[in-house]
Design an enzyme around this catalytic site. Structure first.
Site, PDB file in Angstrom:
ATOM      1  N   GLU A 115       9.535  41.237  -0.372  1.00 34.59           N
ATOM      2  CA  GLU A 115      10.120  42.863  -0.082  1.00 34.59           C
ATOM      3  C   GLU A 115      10.616  43.062   1.429  1.00 34.59           C
ATOM      4  OE1 GLU A 115       9.151  45.850  -2.972  1.00 34.59           O
ATOM      5  OE2 GLU A 115       7.694  46.014  -1.626  1.00 34.59           O
ATOM      6  N   HIS A 157       1.046  46.807  -0.535  1.00 37.57           N
ATOM      7  CA  HIS A 157       3.385  47.042   0.039  1.00 37.57           C
ATOM      8  C   HIS A 157       3.547  47.350   1.441  1.00 37.57           C
ATOM      9  CE1 HIS A 157       6.773  49.411   0.031  1.00 37.57           C
ATOM     10  NE2 HIS A 157       7.054  48.541  -1.328  1.00 37.57           N
TER      11      HIS A 157
END
Ligand code: PGA
Length: 269
Positions: A168, A96
């Site tokens: 993302e 992430h």
């Protein structure tokens, strides 16, 4: 056919164990079984056992937000794949952008973690995405494709087919999307789909069309119950990794429900 639709919550460092249990009970009350859509809740380590117990037999999956690639040993503070698998966790978010930016996660580590996750039967949700500076410099495609290639280095087609990629864009994360009223901060469906199409092409290049067509590509970055319909209708977007809008059972359930409504075959790429 699009790949499996997967809607995943990323709670980040939110929700105590008590909050998680309350969420699970509320979500189970609302959740009607979402057909072909897979639902995953990626929670802090402290709540994982509670969630796997609460969701047992419901078809709702539980994921971690990180893990370490070594099996066991002198790694104070770390959690192994076996520890996650043993309590019924089946997904793990890897790489992430917050871990890359704030905790020094490198491409090399992400790759090692992908291998470890696959060897232990966990499904990695591999996060990739560019900063605003990179986007403005016109290097989004090159950057994101590079992240995908390095995360999958040494992974064969069978392994890759078990991975999920989450695109993302860092500049769109935590912006509260439509609710914030500033749509310029959120990727448009077309922008998101362009990047996801690029990811699909890299996967095709690496593994061939058959494998690439099986790999779910999620969009993450302020997806919510309003913008999800547009985003999920895009040809290369087959799911979402959702932060802010996943902290409330009602809001998150709305996204799962809309994904299910959209989840009709749309033909091949
Ligand atoms: P957000 O977070 O939905 O709050 O933007 C998404 C993520 O970072 O996974």
């Amino acid at each position: 056919m699009k790949p499996q639709t997967i809607i995943a919550a990323n709670w980040k460092m939110n929700m105590t164990n008590t909050d998680a249990a309350a969420f699970a009970r509320e979500f189970k009350r609302i959740y009607k079984g979402q057909g072909d859509v897979k639902t995953v809740i990626c929670a802090p380590y402290t709540s994982l056992s509670v969630l796997t117990a609460e969701f047992k037999g419901t078809g709702i999956y539980v994921g971690a937000q990180n893990m370490y690639y070594e099996e066991k040993g002198t790694f104070t503070g770390e959690i192994s794949c076996a520890m996650l698998a043993d309590i019924g966790v089946t997904y793990v978010i890897l790489g992430h952008s917050e871990r890359r930016a704030k905790f020094g996660e490198t491409d090399e580590n992400v790759n090692k973690k992908v291998h470890a996750a696959l060897s232990n039967g966990l499904t990695p949700i591999i996060c990739v995405g560019e900063t605003l500076e990179q986007r403005n410099a016109g290097i989004t495609a090159e950057w994101v494709m590079g992240q995908v290639r390095s995360a999958l280095t040494g992974v064969d087609a069978a392994g890759a087919a078990r991975c999920v990629i989450a695109y993302e864009p860092i500049w769109a994360i935590s912006k509260g999307a439509v609710l914030s009223g500033d749509k310029s901060l959120v990727a448009t469906s077309e922008t998101a789909n362009d990047a996801c199409g690029g990811i699909h092409n890299v996967l095709k290049d690496l593994y061939g069309a058959d494998t690439a067509d099986k790999i779910t590509i999620q969009y993450g970055g302020s997806m919510d119950g309003i913008n999800c319909t547009d985003l999920l209708a895009q040809s290369y977007i087959s799911g979402g990794l959702i932060g802010g809008a996943s902290l409330n059972a009602e809001n998150f359930s709305e996204i799962v429900r809309k994904a299910q409504e959209l989840n009709v075959p749309k033909g091949v790429y």
